[in-house]
Design a protein around this motif. Structure first.
Motif, PDB file in Angstrom:
ATOM      1  N   ASP A 115      37.971 -15.713  -8.225  1.00 10.06           N
ATOM      2  CA  ASP A 115      37.092 -14.925  -9.089  1.00 10.06           C
ATOM      3  C   ASP A 115      36.487 -15.828 -10.168  1.00 10.06           C
ATOM      4  O   ASP A 115      37.087 -16.036 -11.218  1.00 10.06           O
ATOM      5  N   GLU A 116      35.321 -16.366  -9.905  1.00 15.57           N
ATOM      6  CA  GLU A 116      34.645 -17.293 -10.825  1.00 15.57           C
ATOM      7  C   GLU A 116      35.601 -18.365 -11.354  1.00 15.57           C
ATOM      8  O   GLU A 116      35.705 -18.570 -12.559  1.00 15.57           O
TER       9      GLU A 116
ATOM     10  N   SER B 105      33.887 -21.181 -13.622  1.00 18.15           N
ATOM     11  CA  SER B 105      32.780 -20.890 -14.540  1.00 18.15           C
ATOM     12  C   SER B 105      33.113 -21.201 -15.997  1.00 18.15           C
ATOM     13  O   SER B 105      32.221 -21.305 -16.822  1.00 18.15           O
TER      14      SER B 105
ATOM     15  N   GLN C 130      39.263 -16.398 -13.239  1.00 16.93           N
ATOM     16  CA  GLN C 130      38.417 -17.242 -14.091  1.00 16.93           C
ATOM     17  C   GLN C 130      39.261 -17.997 -15.120  1.00 16.93           C
ATOM     18  O   GLN C 130      39.065 -19.183 -15.350  1.00 16.93           O
TER      19      GLN C 130
ATOM     20  N   ALA D 188      22.901  -5.178  -8.923  1.00 18.66           N
ATOM     21  CA  ALA D 188      23.733  -4.407  -9.851  1.00 18.66           C
ATOM     22  C   ALA D 188      23.225  -2.991 -10.054  1.00 18.66           C
ATOM     23  O   ALA D 188      22.084  -2.672  -9.728  1.00 18.66           O
TER      24      ALA D 188
ATOM     25  N   SER E 113      33.560  -8.836  -8.804  1.00 18.20           N
ATOM     26  CA  SER E 113      34.981  -8.989  -9.109  1.00 18.20           C
ATOM     27  C   SER E 113      35.768  -7.764  -8.651  1.00 18.20           C
ATOM     28  O   SER E 113      36.897  -7.883  -8.176  1.00 18.20           O
TER      29      SER E 113
ATOM     30  N   HIS F   9      28.502 -16.434 -10.215  1.00 19.44           N
ATOM     31  CA  HIS F   9      27.155 -16.026 -10.589  1.00 19.44           C
ATOM     32  C   HIS F   9      26.222 -17.237 -10.616  1.00 19.44           C
ATOM     33  O   HIS F   9      25.109 -17.166 -11.106  1.00 19.44           O
TER      34      HIS F   9
ATOM     35  N   SER G 271      26.127 -10.114 -13.634  1.00 15.88           N
ATOM     36  CA  SER G 271      27.266  -9.325 -14.083  1.00 15.88           C
ATOM     37  C   SER G 271      26.945  -7.845 -13.878  1.00 15.88           C
ATOM     38  O   SER G 271      25.795  -7.429 -13.972  1.00 15.88           O
ATOM     39  N   GLY G 272      27.964  -7.088 -13.537  1.00 15.50           N
ATOM     40  CA  GLY G 272      27.768  -5.667 -13.298  1.00 15.50           C
ATOM     41  C   GLY G 272      27.472  -5.333 -11.859  1.00 15.50           C
ATOM     42  O   GLY G 272      27.245  -4.175 -11.532  1.00 15.50           O
ATOM     43  N   CYS G 273      27.463  -6.338 -10.972  1.00 10.68           N
ATOM     44  CA  CYS G 273      27.172  -6.041  -9.576  1.00 10.68           C
ATOM     45  C   CYS G 273      28.438  -5.705  -8.802  1.00 10.68           C
ATOM     46  O   CYS G 273      28.381  -5.431  -7.613  1.00 10.68           O
TER      47      CYS G 273
END
Lengths: 270, 261
Positions: free
Chosen positions: B168-169, B172, B92, B219, B54, B202, B49-51
């Motif tokens: 987008d995911e 998940s 998601q 990230a 999205s 992820h 997350s944070g990379c």
């Protein structure tokens, strides 16, 4: 297991509930009058059958005065609802408008209607218009606030989806925001339906020349001889309030059939 | 995929940067990202997350505009592609409209486009059959399980038959069994329709299982760390998942992360 319970329950529960209330009422009246020997028992809680008898005897008066009050309160309710809907839409379109209007709207609800009613009546001196205005006054706020919350309840992804499909602003508003606001709108309408009737009655208590509130007031003044009339006016108010609430609920079911509470089937597996 | 596949570039990400916020409180979500996506390819954007994975997807879809660099899709900028409704998207969360039945949700894009009911009901019926919800087409979203809701979202994304599918995911939030089923379904759909799929995830095994190529991202700020070709195998889910090659690939991908962790 709960299938038959849930299906048959709605009607059944109401009937059992109504019968229960009637029995408890009669029993309590009997206890007050004939067991406890309370002074002026009928003014505490009269026998229900005597109240119903009075209602039948004075049917035409009650209907006449009742229709004045409820006619006005319904007109006021509809106007108030329309104003509330317009306010909600305008506020949803502009954050600046929302921030400007909210304090006034909230302040307006801080004025006690029992104080506002005589002032209003003193100014315009028209009982019908006063009733309409007061009913509208108590209606617009819950409608506006609840509908606005609905309009703002959409998820960012839902908006992104509409944008991805190059939906116009109008299409996004009508197909997404307005639809999402309907449950809130009905929550507001259900809250304000009984309030609108109470507001009209308060105008009458504060000095209108006619209406169910006047019957209520005059039968209170004339003491125990009019006690059955007093209870009749209360009963009529309750019944009309319930009918109005029921109509809003039916409209809600027809217009927002997707809400889970209206659906008999459970969640499916898979 | 086979090497003789024609590598026609569909999406070109050229030196793209994205900075959120202003007045000194800036967050760089993406920094100088470059890569290409080929036509009919399944590409995963993989990272913690944070990379910015999205964000990158939203930039492709013209839901956001990059603060630097440019994105080209075919010969066009994302806005033109979006206005021609050449994207399908799956988030998601299923993002269904609660007041619409399964069928009405799937028909939404066609309705927004201004098609007539008579023109699109055949399409939506076909899509409903494809995602296996024939018995549920008049159900409201709350009556469906999470997996079924996500199937509706996939059918909706396919309704205008867009050449590009952005995801987008999408799996998940689902349980393992549903996830597995939908992964297989998605591969089937891609095989049948030859869509270009950009898939944000992820999960390393998910990316390895589904993708032709994996864009591994790091990230703070979001950058492309490395790009890995995956040779997809034939076989059942278990065979693939238990094969040495699969383990080798996941280990390699994991190695990318350990390198900078």
């Amino acid at each position: 297991m709960s299938g038959w319970l849930r299906k048959g329950s709605q009607g059944g529960v109401i009937i059992i509930w109504a019968i229960g209330v009637l029995l408890v009422w009669e029993a309590a009246a009997w206890y007050i009058a004939d067991v406890a020997h309370v002074l002026a028992p009928a003014s505490k809680l009269p026998y229900l059958h005597l109240v119903l008898q009075t209602m039948l005897d004075h049917w035409s008066t009650l209907v006449e005065q009742g229709s004045i009050t409820f006619g006005n309160s319904i007109v006021g309710f509809l106007i108030g609802a329309a104003v509330g809907i317009i306010l909600a839409i305008v506020m949803s379109l502009s954050r600046a408008v929302e921030l400007t209007l909210s304090p006034y709207m909230i302040a307006s609800q801080m004025v006690p209607i029992i104080g506002l009613a005589p002032i209003l009546y003193g100014i315009i001196h028209d009982p019908s218009l006063s009733r309409v205005l007061m009913a509208g006054y108590v209606t617009f706020f819950p409608v506006a606030i609840n509908m606005l919350r609905g309009l703002q309840s959409i998820k960012p992804e839902q908006e992104e989806l509409m944008r991805l499909y190059a939906a116009s602003v109008w299409t996004t508003y009508t197909k997404l925001r307005l639809k999402a606001s309907l449950p809130g709108l009905f929550a507001g309408l259900k809250l304000s339906a009984p309030l609108a009737i109470t507001a009209s009655i308060i105008v009458e208590l504060m000095g209108a020349p006619d209406g169910i509130g006047i019957l209520m007031l005059s039968s209170l003044y004339y003491g125990s001889s009019q006690v059955y009339m007093f209870w009749s006016t209360i009963l009529i108010s309750v019944v009309i309030g319930l009918i109005w609430f029921l109509l809003v609920t039916i409209a809600e079911r027809l217009i927002t059939p997707w809400q889970p509470e209206f659906r008999p089937q459970g969640r499916s597996e898979g | 995929m086979s090497l003789d596949r024609q590598k026609e570039i569909e999406i070109r990400i050229d030196d793209v940067s994205m900075v959120f916020g202003r007045n000194g409180r800036e967050v760089t979500a993406l920094s100088q990202v470059c890569f290409e996506v080929y036509r009919s390819e399944f590409v995963s954007l993989l990272g913690p997350s944070g990379c910015g994975k999205s964000t990158l997807l939203r930039l492709m879809a013209d839901l956001l505009e990059p603060t630097g660099g440019q994105i080209t899709i075919g010969e066009e900028v994302p806005r033109e592609v979006r206005l021609k409704r050449k994207f399908g998207i799956v988030f998601q969360s299923p993002t269904l409209f609660e007041w619409r039945t399964v069928q009405d949700n799937i028909e939404l894009p066609m309705e927004v486009l201004g098609l007539k009911k008579s023109e699109y009901s055949a399409i939506s019926n076909q899509l409903i059959d494809m995602v296996g919800l024939t018995k549920f087409k008049q159900y409201y979203p709350w009556q469906l399980s999470g997996g079924m809701q996500q199937r509706v979202a996939i059918a909706r994304a396919l309704s205008l038959d867009p050449p590009i599918l952005l995801m987008d995911e999408p799996f998940s939030a689902l349980d393992e069994f549903t996830k597995e089923k939908l992964q297989l379904d998605l591969l089937d759909i891609q095989k049948q329709t030859n869509k270009t799929i950009v898939f944000v995830t992820h999960s390393i095994p998910e990316a390895v299982f589904l993708s032709d190529r994996i864009i591994v991202m790091s990230a703070h700020p979001g950058r492309v760390h490395s790009i890995l070709d995956i040779e997809r195998e034939e076989g059942s889910y278990e065979q693939i998942r238990n094969s040495d090659r699969f383990h080798e690939m996941t280990a390699r991908v994991r190695g990318c992360f350990n390198a900078y962790a």
